[in-house]
Write a protein that holds these residues in place. Structure first.
Motif, PDB file in Angstrom:
ATOM      1  N   SER A  65      85.000  76.322   5.049  1.00  0.00           N
ATOM      2  CA  SER A  65      86.129  75.527   5.482  1.00  0.00           C
ATOM      3  C   SER A  65      86.554  76.088   6.842  1.00  0.00           C
ATOM      4  CB  SER A  65      87.242  75.670   4.447  1.00  0.00           C
ATOM      5  OG  SER A  65      88.297  74.813   4.756  1.00  0.00           O
ATOM      6  N   CYS A  66      86.801  75.215   7.816  1.00  0.00           N
ATOM      7  CA  CYS A  66      87.078  75.725   9.172  1.00  0.00           C
ATOM      8  C   CYS A  66      88.467  75.386   9.671  1.00  0.00           C
ATOM      9  CB  CYS A  66      86.023  75.207  10.149  1.00  0.00           C
ATOM     10  SG  CYS A  66      84.368  75.865   9.797  1.00  0.00           S
ATOM     11  N   ALA A  67      89.293  74.733   8.892  1.00  0.00           N
ATOM     12  CA  ALA A  67      90.671  74.435   9.315  1.00  0.00           C
ATOM     13  C   ALA A  67      91.586  74.504   8.105  1.00  0.00           C
ATOM     14  CB  ALA A  67      90.740  73.038   9.936  1.00  0.00           C
ATOM     15  N   PRO A  68      92.766  75.089   8.227  1.00  0.00           N
ATOM     16  CA  PRO A  68      93.341  75.678   9.441  1.00  0.00           C
ATOM     17  C   PRO A  68      92.723  77.025   9.814  1.00  0.00           C
ATOM     18  CG  PRO A  68      94.807  76.014   7.584  1.00  0.00           C
ATOM     19  CD  PRO A  68      93.658  75.180   7.082  1.00  0.00           C
ATOM     20  N   GLN A  79      82.407  83.370  11.966  1.00  0.00           N
ATOM     21  CA  GLN A  79      81.329  83.222  12.934  1.00  0.00           C
ATOM     22  C   GLN A  79      80.674  81.831  12.824  1.00  0.00           C
ATOM     23  OE1 GLN A  79      80.589  85.462  15.202  1.00  0.00           O
ATOM     24  NE2 GLN A  79      78.752  84.485  16.027  1.00  0.00           N
ATOM     25  N   ALA A  80      80.442  81.406  11.586  1.00  0.00           N
ATOM     26  CA  ALA A  80      79.811  80.100  11.367  1.00  0.00           C
ATOM     27  C   ALA A  80      80.693  78.979  11.918  1.00  0.00           C
ATOM     28  CB  ALA A  80      79.530  79.902   9.883  1.00  0.00           C
ATOM     29  N   CYS A  81      81.995  79.063  11.673  1.00  0.00           N
ATOM     30  CA  CYS A  81      82.911  78.031  12.190  1.00  0.00           C
ATOM     31  C   CYS A  81      82.896  78.035  13.719  1.00  0.00           C
ATOM     32  CB  CYS A  81      84.337  78.266  11.686  1.00  0.00           C
ATOM     33  SG  CYS A  81      84.561  77.883   9.929  1.00  0.00           S
ATOM     34  N   ALA A  82      82.887  79.231  14.323  1.00  0.00           N
ATOM     35  CA  ALA A  82      82.876  79.326  15.783  1.00  0.00           C
ATOM     36  C   ALA A  82      81.602  78.687  16.337  1.00  0.00           C
ATOM     37  CB  ALA A  82      82.980  80.782  16.214  1.00  0.00           C
ATOM     38  N   LEU A  84      79.727  76.443  14.897  1.00  0.00           N
ATOM     39  CA  LEU A  84      79.740  74.999  14.654  1.00  0.00           C
ATOM     40  C   LEU A  84      80.633  74.281  15.659  1.00  0.00           C
ATOM     41  CD1 LEU A  84      79.905  74.075  10.886  1.00  0.00           C
ATOM     42  CD2 LEU A  84      78.543  73.015  12.692  1.00  0.00           C
ATOM     43  N   ARG A  85      81.770  74.881  15.956  1.00  0.00           N
ATOM     44  CA  ARG A  85      82.651  74.283  16.972  1.00  0.00           C
ATOM     45  C   ARG A  85      81.937  74.259  18.319  1.00  0.00           C
ATOM     46  NH1 ARG A  85      87.140  76.397  14.079  1.00  0.00           N
ATOM     47  NH2 ARG A  85      86.657  78.463  14.887  1.00  0.00           N
ATOM     48  N   GLY A  86      81.216  75.360  18.609  1.00  0.00           N
ATOM     49  CA  GLY A  86      80.456  75.440  19.859  1.00  0.00           C
ATOM     50  C   GLY A  86      79.413  74.343  19.976  1.00  0.00           C
ATOM     51  N   ALA A  87      78.893  73.926  18.836  1.00  0.00           N
ATOM     52  CA  ALA A  87      77.867  72.883  18.823  1.00  0.00           C
ATOM     53  C   ALA A  87      78.494  71.502  18.642  1.00  0.00           C
ATOM     54  CB  ALA A  87      76.870  73.161  17.704  1.00  0.00           C
ATOM     55  N   GLY A  88      79.815  71.433  18.688  1.00  0.00           N
ATOM     56  CA  GLY A  88      80.491  70.146  18.519  1.00  0.00           C
ATOM     57  C   GLY A  88      80.236  69.538  17.152  1.00  0.00           C
ATOM     58  N   MET A 133      62.668  81.306  10.198  1.00  0.00           N
ATOM     59  CA  MET A 133      62.963  80.247  11.169  1.00  0.00           C
ATOM     60  C   MET A 133      64.313  79.588  10.885  1.00  0.00           C
ATOM     61  SD  MET A 133      59.112  78.802  11.592  1.00  0.00           S
ATOM     62  CE  MET A 133      59.362  77.629  12.916  1.00  0.00           C
ATOM     63  N   LYS A 134      64.653  79.485   9.624  1.00  0.00           N
ATOM     64  CA  LYS A 134      65.971  78.945   9.265  1.00  0.00           C
ATOM     65  C   LYS A 134      67.081  79.793   9.896  1.00  0.00           C
ATOM     66  CE  LYS A 134      67.750  79.985   5.114  1.00  0.00           C
ATOM     67  NZ  LYS A 134      69.119  80.497   4.945  1.00  0.00           N
ATOM     68  N   GLN A 135      66.969  81.104   9.762  1.00  0.00           N
ATOM     69  CA  GLN A 135      68.033  81.980  10.262  1.00  0.00           C
ATOM     70  C   GLN A 135      68.057  82.019  11.781  1.00  0.00           C
ATOM     71  OE1 GLN A 135      68.791  85.622   8.362  1.00  0.00           O
ATOM     72  NE2 GLN A 135      68.734  84.750   6.326  1.00  0.00           N
ATOM     73  N   VAL A 136      66.878  81.997  12.392  1.00  0.00           N
ATOM     74  CA  VAL A 136      66.842  82.043  13.851  1.00  0.00           C
ATOM     75  C   VAL A 136      67.407  80.752  14.446  1.00  0.00           C
ATOM     76  CG1 VAL A 136      65.325  82.054  15.854  1.00  0.00           C
ATOM     77  CG2 VAL A 136      65.006  83.717  14.023  1.00  0.00           C
ATOM     78  N   LEU A 137      66.942  79.617  13.923  1.00  0.00           N
ATOM     79  CA  LEU A 137      67.326  78.346  14.532  1.00  0.00           C
ATOM     80  C   LEU A 137      68.743  77.917  14.172  1.00  0.00           C
ATOM     81  CD1 LEU A 137      63.923  76.482  14.152  1.00  0.00           C
ATOM     82  CD2 LEU A 137      64.925  77.397  16.237  1.00  0.00           C
ATOM     83  N   GLY A 138      69.210  78.347  13.020  1.00  0.00           N
ATOM     84  CA  GLY A 138      70.536  77.905  12.586  1.00  0.00           C
ATOM     85  C   GLY A 138      71.646  78.889  12.893  1.00  0.00           C
ATOM     86  N   GLY A 139      71.292  80.059  13.440  1.00  0.00           N
ATOM     87  CA  GLY A 139      72.329  81.064  13.733  1.00  0.00           C
ATOM     88  C   GLY A 139      73.068  81.476  12.468  1.00  0.00           C
ATOM     89  N   SER A 140      74.316  81.879  12.652  1.00  0.00           N
ATOM     90  CA  SER A 140      75.108  82.330  11.497  1.00  0.00           C
ATOM     91  C   SER A 140      75.344  81.223  10.481  1.00  0.00           C
ATOM     92  CB  SER A 140      76.479  82.816  11.960  1.00  0.00           C
ATOM     93  OG  SER A 140      76.340  83.961  12.749  1.00  0.00           O
ATOM     94  N   VAL A 141      75.369  79.992  10.939  1.00  0.00           N
ATOM     95  CA  VAL A 141      75.720  78.897  10.042  1.00  0.00           C
ATOM     96  C   VAL A 141      74.770  78.827   8.839  1.00  0.00           C
ATOM     97  CG1 VAL A 141      76.013  76.394   9.873  1.00  0.00           C
ATOM     98  CG2 VAL A 141      76.729  77.589  11.950  1.00  0.00           C
TER      99      VAL A 141
END
Lengths: 144, 144
Positions: A65-68, A79-82, A84-88, A133-141
């Protein structure tokens, strides 16, 4: 500085949320209030071995959950929320991790994301050649 | 006792995990371990006005995780998990609230549930005649 404080607060809330519903007024009532104050962002992410979600058993499933504030059973919610926001909110546009090499062994892993991101429904599925590859390409998310 | 310790460790690591990727073997990485110890139960629930999810904007969305402990942005996570367990994970079998009367005014509300319940994928959608009927028929689970 404010970000740091927010991040620390989010971490605290992750723990607090396990203990029971939050109470208080609008600003202090994240349990019920967010949906009227913020467009909801609540996701469930799964991963399993296989080439598609229809046949792969979901071996792990986490909430995010990323809000609030960032929270959920995702091991790196803030980190995952950040990211995801970075990726719009576009799961195909997540920034890959730097400097990690993966083998090309084909042992497919499928990730699904469902729920709502900033008020819009999300139904996402992506297959990676292997877990690295999942972890590399998807980052923390996708690192859960 | 072991469960309590594990739960505490998982919480601590949720915070630790924000600082960097998890490393090490399965047992040493509790951020990742719960899902191998428990069948995952992680859900995202939405609600919106309308007769079906395809057209209704999700006005609220909450996360609900029921293992290893009840958590999430659901305002009554523990109660919702208990009721879901009581219904064997069957969202159509949730026990209605007692002694509440609803009007029959048709102002439809649609609820969706997605994610994983005890290791099995969930994709549920149900439309109620109005918001009161949603809360009565769905008990705490749909009260968010």
């Amino acid at each position: 500085m404010r970000n740091t404080a927010r991040w620390a607060a989010a971490l605290g809330l992750t723990a607090a949320a396990v203990c029971g519903p939050l109470t208080g007024a609008a600003v202090a009532a994240p349990g019920a209030a967010p949906s009227s104050l913020y467009a909801p962002s609540a996701l469930v992410l799964t991963t399993g071995h296989g080439s598609d979600a229809a046949t792969a058993t979901p071996e792990r499933a986490v909430t995010l959950s990323c809000a609030p504030a960032a929270s959920g059973t995702h091991p790196a919610a803030a980190q995952a929320c950040a990211e995801l926001r970075g990726a719009g909110g576009d799961f195909d546009a997540l920034k890959p991790a730097d400097g990690v090499m993966c083998t090309k062994v084909y042992d497919p892993v499928v990730v699904t994301v469902q729920g709502v991101w900033q008020g819009k429904r999300v139904a996402y599925e992506r297959t990676f050649g292997n877990a690295c590859m999942k972890q590399v390409l998807g980052g923390s998310v996708f690192e859960f």
